[in-house]
Write a protein that holds these residues in place. Structure first.
Motif, PDB file in Angstrom:
ATOM      1  N   GLU A 194      -5.191  36.698   2.862  1.00  0.00           N
ATOM      2  CA  GLU A 194      -4.162  35.714   2.481  1.00  0.00           C
ATOM      3  C   GLU A 194      -3.531  36.072   1.138  1.00  0.00           C
ATOM      4  O   GLU A 194      -2.307  35.990   0.965  1.00  0.00           O
ATOM      5  N   PHE A 198       0.368  37.250   0.461  1.00  0.00           N
ATOM      6  CA  PHE A 198       1.235  36.508  -0.452  1.00  0.00           C
ATOM      7  C   PHE A 198       1.801  37.437  -1.529  1.00  0.00           C
ATOM      8  O   PHE A 198       3.008  37.436  -1.809  1.00  0.00           O
ATOM      9  N   ASP A 201       4.512  39.634  -0.194  1.00  0.00           N
ATOM     10  CA  ASP A 201       5.778  38.927   0.038  1.00  0.00           C
ATOM     11  C   ASP A 201       6.507  38.642  -1.278  1.00  0.00           C
ATOM     12  O   ASP A 201       7.737  38.695  -1.337  1.00  0.00           O
ATOM     13  N   LEU A 297      -2.582  28.673  -3.233  1.00  0.00           N
ATOM     14  CA  LEU A 297      -1.336  29.369  -2.935  1.00  0.00           C
ATOM     15  C   LEU A 297      -0.429  28.611  -1.962  1.00  0.00           C
ATOM     16  O   LEU A 297       0.721  28.996  -1.773  1.00  0.00           O
ATOM     17  N   ARG A 301       3.440  29.310  -1.632  1.00  0.00           N
ATOM     18  CA  ARG A 301       3.878  29.948  -0.381  1.00  0.00           C
ATOM     19  C   ARG A 301       5.064  29.181   0.206  1.00  0.00           C
ATOM     20  O   ARG A 301       6.040  29.789   0.665  1.00  0.00           O
ATOM     21  N   ARG A 302       5.021  27.867   0.179  1.00  0.00           N
ATOM     22  CA  ARG A 302       6.142  27.078   0.709  1.00  0.00           C
ATOM     23  C   ARG A 302       7.404  27.294  -0.130  1.00  0.00           C
ATOM     24  O   ARG A 302       8.503  27.420   0.420  1.00  0.00           O
ATOM     25  N   ASN A 305       8.725  30.808   0.767  1.00  0.00           N
ATOM     26  CA  ASN A 305       9.393  30.820   2.069  1.00  0.00           C
ATOM     27  C   ASN A 305      10.778  30.221   1.988  1.00  0.00           C
ATOM     28  O   ASN A 305      11.736  30.694   2.615  1.00  0.00           O
TER      29      ASN A 305
END
Length: 309
Positions: A194, A198, A201, A297, A301-302, A305
Protein backbone atom coordinates in the motif's frame (compact mmCIF):
# COMPACT_ATOMS: atom_id res chain seq x y z
CA UNK A 1 41.36 5.55 28.08
CA UNK A 2 43.88 3.67 25.95
CA UNK A 3 45.66 0.38 26.33
CA UNK A 4 49.30 -0.24 25.46
CA UNK A 5 48.21 -2.35 22.48
CA UNK A 6 46.61 0.64 20.73
CA UNK A 7 43.12 -0.25 21.98
CA UNK A 8 40.93 2.55 23.32
CA UNK A 9 38.28 1.82 25.94
CA UNK A 10 35.24 4.05 25.77
CA UNK A 11 32.50 4.24 28.39
CA UNK A 12 28.91 4.13 27.15
CA UNK A 13 26.35 3.96 29.94
CA UNK A 14 27.05 0.84 31.99
CA UNK A 15 29.31 -0.66 29.35
CA UNK A 16 32.86 -0.17 28.18
CA UNK A 17 33.48 -0.65 24.47
CA UNK A 18 36.93 -1.52 23.14
CA UNK A 19 37.99 0.39 20.03
CA UNK A 20 40.76 -1.36 18.14
CA UNK A 21 43.22 0.52 15.91
CA UNK A 22 41.57 3.85 16.72
CA UNK A 23 44.20 5.69 14.68
CA UNK A 24 43.35 3.70 11.53
CA UNK A 25 42.50 6.18 8.75
CA UNK A 26 39.04 5.35 7.39
CA UNK A 27 38.48 8.55 5.41
CA UNK A 28 41.57 9.72 3.50
CA UNK A 29 42.10 13.45 3.11
CA UNK A 30 42.78 15.36 -0.10
CA UNK A 31 41.56 18.55 -1.69
CA UNK A 32 39.17 20.23 0.76
CA UNK A 33 38.49 16.94 2.55
CA UNK A 34 39.99 16.39 5.99
CA UNK A 35 41.38 12.97 6.98
CA UNK A 36 39.36 11.09 9.62
CA UNK A 37 40.24 8.00 11.67
CA UNK A 38 38.20 5.24 13.26
CA UNK A 39 38.66 7.09 16.55
CA UNK A 40 37.05 10.17 14.98
CA UNK A 41 34.10 8.01 13.86
CA UNK A 42 33.70 6.64 17.40
CA UNK A 43 33.87 10.14 18.93
CA UNK A 44 31.27 11.40 16.48
CA UNK A 45 28.91 8.51 17.26
CA UNK A 46 29.25 9.09 20.98
CA UNK A 47 28.40 12.79 20.55
CA UNK A 48 25.51 12.26 18.12
CA UNK A 49 23.99 9.24 19.92
CA UNK A 50 21.21 11.17 21.75
CA UNK A 51 19.98 12.52 18.42
CA UNK A 52 20.60 9.43 16.27
CA UNK A 53 19.32 6.61 18.48
CA UNK A 54 15.62 7.59 18.28
CA UNK A 55 15.86 6.94 14.51
CA UNK A 56 17.51 3.52 15.01
CA UNK A 57 15.85 1.90 18.02
CA UNK A 58 13.78 -1.16 17.23
CA UNK A 59 14.72 -1.23 13.52
CA UNK A 60 16.66 -3.94 11.67
CA UNK A 61 19.88 -2.55 10.22
CA UNK A 62 22.11 -3.32 7.28
CA UNK A 63 25.72 -2.32 7.98
CA UNK A 64 28.00 -0.87 5.31
CA UNK A 65 31.47 -1.78 6.58
CA UNK A 66 34.87 -0.48 5.45
CA UNK A 67 37.38 -2.26 7.72
CA UNK A 68 40.37 -1.07 5.65
CA UNK A 69 38.98 2.40 5.05
CA UNK A 70 37.33 3.82 1.96
CA UNK A 71 40.15 2.58 -0.27
CA UNK A 72 39.58 -1.05 0.79
CA UNK A 73 36.73 -3.47 0.09
CA UNK A 74 33.13 -2.73 1.13
CA UNK A 75 31.00 -5.27 3.02
CA UNK A 76 27.20 -4.97 3.13
CA UNK A 77 26.37 -6.95 6.27
CA UNK A 78 22.84 -8.07 7.06
CA UNK A 79 23.43 -11.16 9.23
CA UNK A 80 24.85 -10.60 12.73
CA UNK A 81 28.11 -12.53 13.28
CA UNK A 82 28.18 -14.92 16.24
CA UNK A 83 31.12 -13.07 17.80
CA UNK A 84 29.13 -9.86 18.36
CA UNK A 85 28.54 -9.31 22.11
CA UNK A 86 25.45 -10.94 23.57
CA UNK A 87 24.18 -7.57 24.84
CA UNK A 88 23.63 -6.34 21.27
CA UNK A 89 19.99 -6.74 20.22
CA UNK A 90 19.23 -8.97 17.23
CA UNK A 91 16.02 -9.57 15.35
CA UNK A 92 15.30 -12.54 13.10
CA UNK A 93 13.21 -11.67 10.06
CA UNK A 94 11.94 -13.72 7.16
CA UNK A 95 13.62 -13.71 3.76
CA UNK A 96 13.04 -15.87 0.71
CA UNK A 97 14.07 -19.39 1.69
CA UNK A 98 15.01 -18.64 5.29
CA UNK A 99 15.68 -15.88 7.81
CA UNK A 100 18.20 -13.11 8.48
CA UNK A 101 19.34 -12.09 11.95
CA UNK A 102 19.82 -8.31 11.80
CA UNK A 103 21.49 -6.07 14.34
CA UNK A 104 19.21 -3.58 16.10
CA UNK A 105 20.94 -0.51 17.58
CA UNK A 106 19.14 0.33 20.81
CA UNK A 107 21.86 2.11 22.80
CA UNK A 108 25.09 4.11 22.63
CA UNK A 109 27.28 1.08 23.41
CA UNK A 110 25.97 -0.71 20.30
CA UNK A 111 26.54 2.42 18.20
CA UNK A 112 30.17 2.57 19.37
CA UNK A 113 30.69 -1.16 18.85
CA UNK A 114 29.45 -0.83 15.25
CA UNK A 115 31.87 2.08 14.73
CA UNK A 116 34.69 -0.16 15.99
CA UNK A 117 33.58 -2.67 13.33
CA UNK A 118 34.06 0.14 10.77
CA UNK A 119 30.32 0.13 10.06
CA UNK A 120 30.58 3.56 8.43
CA UNK A 121 26.99 3.77 7.16
CA UNK A 122 23.91 2.39 8.91
CA UNK A 123 21.02 1.56 6.58
CA UNK A 124 17.73 1.12 8.45
CA UNK A 125 14.46 -0.58 7.68
CA UNK A 126 11.41 1.66 7.33
CA UNK A 127 9.51 -0.67 9.67
CA UNK A 128 10.23 -1.80 13.22
CA UNK A 129 11.20 -5.25 14.39
CA UNK A 130 7.86 -5.74 16.18
CA UNK A 131 5.90 -5.01 12.97
CA UNK A 132 8.23 -5.69 10.06
CA UNK A 133 5.50 -5.78 7.40
CA UNK A 134 4.09 -2.34 8.26
CA UNK A 135 6.38 0.67 7.73
CA UNK A 136 6.03 3.80 9.82
CA UNK A 137 8.15 5.83 7.39
CA UNK A 138 7.72 6.57 3.69
CA UNK A 139 10.81 7.80 1.83
CA UNK A 140 11.22 9.66 -1.44
CA UNK A 141 14.86 9.68 -2.61
CA UNK A 142 15.60 12.64 -4.90
CA UNK A 143 18.44 11.36 -7.06
CA UNK A 144 19.91 13.79 -9.63
CA UNK A 145 21.34 12.59 -12.95
CA UNK A 146 24.49 14.64 -12.26
CA UNK A 147 25.85 16.10 -9.03
CA UNK A 148 23.40 18.99 -9.47
CA UNK A 149 21.96 20.20 -6.19
CA UNK A 150 19.89 22.99 -7.76
CA UNK A 151 17.80 20.30 -9.48
CA UNK A 152 17.44 18.47 -6.15
CA UNK A 153 16.40 21.67 -4.36
CA UNK A 154 13.75 22.40 -6.99
CA UNK A 155 12.37 18.83 -6.88
CA UNK A 156 12.18 18.95 -3.08
CA UNK A 157 10.19 22.19 -3.20
CA UNK A 158 7.73 20.70 -5.70
CA UNK A 159 7.35 17.49 -3.70
CA UNK A 160 6.94 19.41 -0.42
CA UNK A 161 4.18 21.52 -1.97
CA UNK A 162 2.36 18.41 -3.22
CA UNK A 163 2.61 16.70 0.19
CA UNK A 164 1.25 19.88 1.80
CA UNK A 165 -1.71 19.71 -0.60
CA UNK A 166 -2.24 16.11 0.50
CA UNK A 167 -2.06 17.33 4.13
CA UNK A 168 0.86 15.03 4.94
CA UNK A 169 3.68 16.18 7.22
CA UNK A 170 7.14 15.72 5.73
CA UNK A 171 10.76 15.91 6.86
CA UNK A 172 13.82 16.78 4.80
CA UNK A 173 17.30 15.24 5.04
CA UNK A 174 20.54 15.65 3.12
CA UNK A 175 21.83 12.23 2.10
CA UNK A 176 25.53 13.02 2.53
CA UNK A 177 25.92 11.89 -1.07
CA UNK A 178 24.20 13.80 -3.93
CA UNK A 179 20.56 14.23 -3.06
CA UNK A 180 17.86 14.69 -0.46
CA UNK A 181 15.39 12.35 1.22
CA UNK A 182 11.84 13.50 1.90
CA UNK A 183 10.35 11.41 4.70
CA UNK A 184 6.68 11.09 5.62
CA UNK A 185 5.78 9.66 9.05
CA UNK A 186 3.07 6.97 8.91
CA UNK A 187 0.92 5.38 11.61
CA UNK A 188 2.22 1.88 10.83
CA UNK A 189 -1.16 0.43 9.81
CA UNK A 190 -0.46 0.06 6.07
CA UNK A 191 1.59 -2.74 4.56
CA UNK A 192 4.52 -2.13 2.23
CA UNK A 193 2.49 -2.73 -0.93
CA UNK A 194 0.00 0.00 0.00
CA UNK A 195 2.76 2.42 0.97
CA UNK A 196 4.85 1.84 -2.14
CA UNK A 197 1.78 2.13 -4.39
CA UNK A 198 0.89 5.46 -2.80
CA UNK A 199 4.48 6.74 -3.04
CA UNK A 200 4.66 5.72 -6.71
CA UNK A 201 1.40 7.54 -7.50
CA UNK A 202 2.66 10.70 -5.75
CA UNK A 203 5.93 10.52 -7.71
CA UNK A 204 4.12 9.84 -10.99
CA UNK A 205 1.79 12.80 -10.39
CA UNK A 206 4.77 15.09 -9.89
CA UNK A 207 6.71 13.69 -12.86
CA UNK A 208 3.65 13.99 -15.12
CA UNK A 209 3.38 17.68 -14.16
CA UNK A 210 7.08 18.34 -14.85
CA UNK A 211 8.07 15.78 -17.52
CA UNK A 212 11.10 17.77 -18.67
CA UNK A 213 12.69 17.87 -15.20
CA UNK A 214 11.46 14.82 -13.25
CA UNK A 215 11.09 11.11 -13.96
CA UNK A 216 10.08 7.86 -12.28
CA UNK A 217 11.86 5.71 -14.90
CA UNK A 218 13.69 2.92 -13.07
CA UNK A 219 16.24 2.42 -15.88
CA UNK A 220 19.02 4.98 -16.03
CA UNK A 221 19.01 5.00 -19.82
CA UNK A 222 15.37 6.18 -19.78
CA UNK A 223 16.00 9.14 -17.46
CA UNK A 224 18.23 11.36 -19.54
CA UNK A 225 19.20 14.45 -17.55
CA UNK A 226 16.03 14.39 -15.46
CA UNK A 227 16.01 13.94 -11.69
CA UNK A 228 14.82 10.49 -10.57
CA UNK A 229 12.06 10.35 -7.97
CA UNK A 230 13.02 7.04 -6.36
CA UNK A 231 10.37 5.25 -4.26
CA UNK A 232 11.97 1.77 -4.44
CA UNK A 233 13.04 1.85 -0.78
CA UNK A 234 9.40 1.53 0.28
CA UNK A 235 9.42 -2.26 0.18
CA UNK A 236 9.93 -5.14 2.59
CA UNK A 237 13.60 -5.66 3.53
CA UNK A 238 14.69 -2.52 1.66
CA UNK A 239 16.61 0.09 3.62
CA UNK A 240 17.37 3.81 3.63
CA UNK A 241 20.34 5.61 5.14
CA UNK A 242 19.65 6.51 8.76
CA UNK A 243 19.55 10.14 9.92
CA UNK A 244 22.98 11.25 11.19
CA UNK A 245 24.80 8.27 9.67
CA UNK A 246 28.15 8.87 7.93
CA UNK A 247 28.63 8.23 4.22
CA UNK A 248 31.72 6.55 2.72
CA UNK A 249 33.08 9.59 0.95
CA UNK A 250 36.15 11.79 1.52
CA UNK A 251 35.62 14.21 4.40
CA UNK A 252 33.10 11.88 6.14
CA UNK A 253 29.86 13.68 5.14
CA UNK A 254 26.75 12.96 7.19
CA UNK A 255 23.11 12.34 6.23
CA UNK A 256 21.63 15.28 8.14
CA UNK A 257 18.06 16.33 8.97
CA UNK A 258 17.26 19.91 7.95
CA UNK A 259 14.23 22.20 8.17
CA UNK A 260 12.24 23.14 5.09
CA UNK A 261 13.40 26.74 5.60
CA UNK A 262 17.01 25.60 5.22
CA UNK A 263 16.21 24.48 1.68
CA UNK A 264 16.51 28.17 0.71
CA UNK A 265 20.02 28.48 2.17
CA UNK A 266 22.46 28.90 -0.76
CA UNK A 267 25.11 27.10 1.33
CA UNK A 268 23.00 23.93 1.52
CA UNK A 269 24.12 20.90 -0.47
CA UNK A 270 23.95 17.13 -0.01
CA UNK A 271 27.35 16.96 1.75
CA UNK A 272 26.93 20.20 3.74
CA UNK A 273 27.65 18.56 7.12
CA UNK A 274 30.44 16.17 8.13
CA UNK A 275 31.36 14.39 11.35
CA UNK A 276 33.12 17.64 12.31
CA UNK A 277 29.93 19.74 12.56
CA UNK A 278 26.79 17.57 12.14
CA UNK A 279 26.21 17.47 15.92
CA UNK A 280 25.76 21.26 15.91
CA UNK A 281 22.97 20.89 13.35
CA UNK A 282 21.47 18.00 15.37
CA UNK A 283 21.22 20.24 18.44
CA UNK A 284 18.92 22.64 16.55
CA UNK A 285 16.30 19.83 16.47
CA UNK A 286 15.35 20.44 12.82
CA UNK A 287 12.54 17.85 12.80
CA UNK A 288 11.08 19.00 16.15
CA UNK A 289 8.20 16.62 16.93
CA UNK A 290 7.48 16.00 13.25
CA UNK A 291 8.00 12.23 13.20
CA UNK A 292 5.58 11.68 16.08
CA UNK A 293 2.74 12.76 13.79
CA UNK A 294 2.35 9.48 11.90
CA UNK A 295 -0.57 9.59 9.48
CA UNK A 296 -2.94 7.17 7.83
CA UNK A 297 -2.80 7.31 4.04
CA UNK A 298 -6.55 7.01 3.39
CA UNK A 299 -7.38 10.75 3.42
CA UNK A 300 -4.22 11.60 1.46
CA UNK A 301 -5.05 8.91 -1.10
CA UNK A 302 -8.50 10.44 -1.63
CA UNK A 303 -6.99 13.90 -2.09
CA UNK A 304 -4.41 12.50 -4.52
CA UNK A 305 -7.08 10.71 -6.56
CA UNK A 306 -9.06 13.96 -6.78
CA UNK A 307 -5.95 15.80 -7.99
CA UNK A 308 -5.22 13.15 -10.59
CA UNK A 309 -8.81 13.40 -11.79
Amino acid sequence: MSGGDGTRRVRAGRRTVEVHRADKVLFPGGGDAKEHTKGDLVDYHRAVAPFMLPHLRGRPLMLERHPDGLDGPTFMQKNTPDHYPEWITRVEVAKEGGTVRHVVCDDTATLLYLADQAAVTLHRWLSRADSVDHPDRLVFDLDPAQDDFDAVREAARLLGELLDELELPSALMTTGSRGLHVIVPLNGRHDFDEVRSFARDVADTLADAHPDRLTTAARKKDRGERLYLDVQRNAYAQTAVAPFTVRPRPGAPVATPVTWDQLDDPELHARRWTIADAVEQARTNPWSGLLNRGRALGPARRRLNALRG
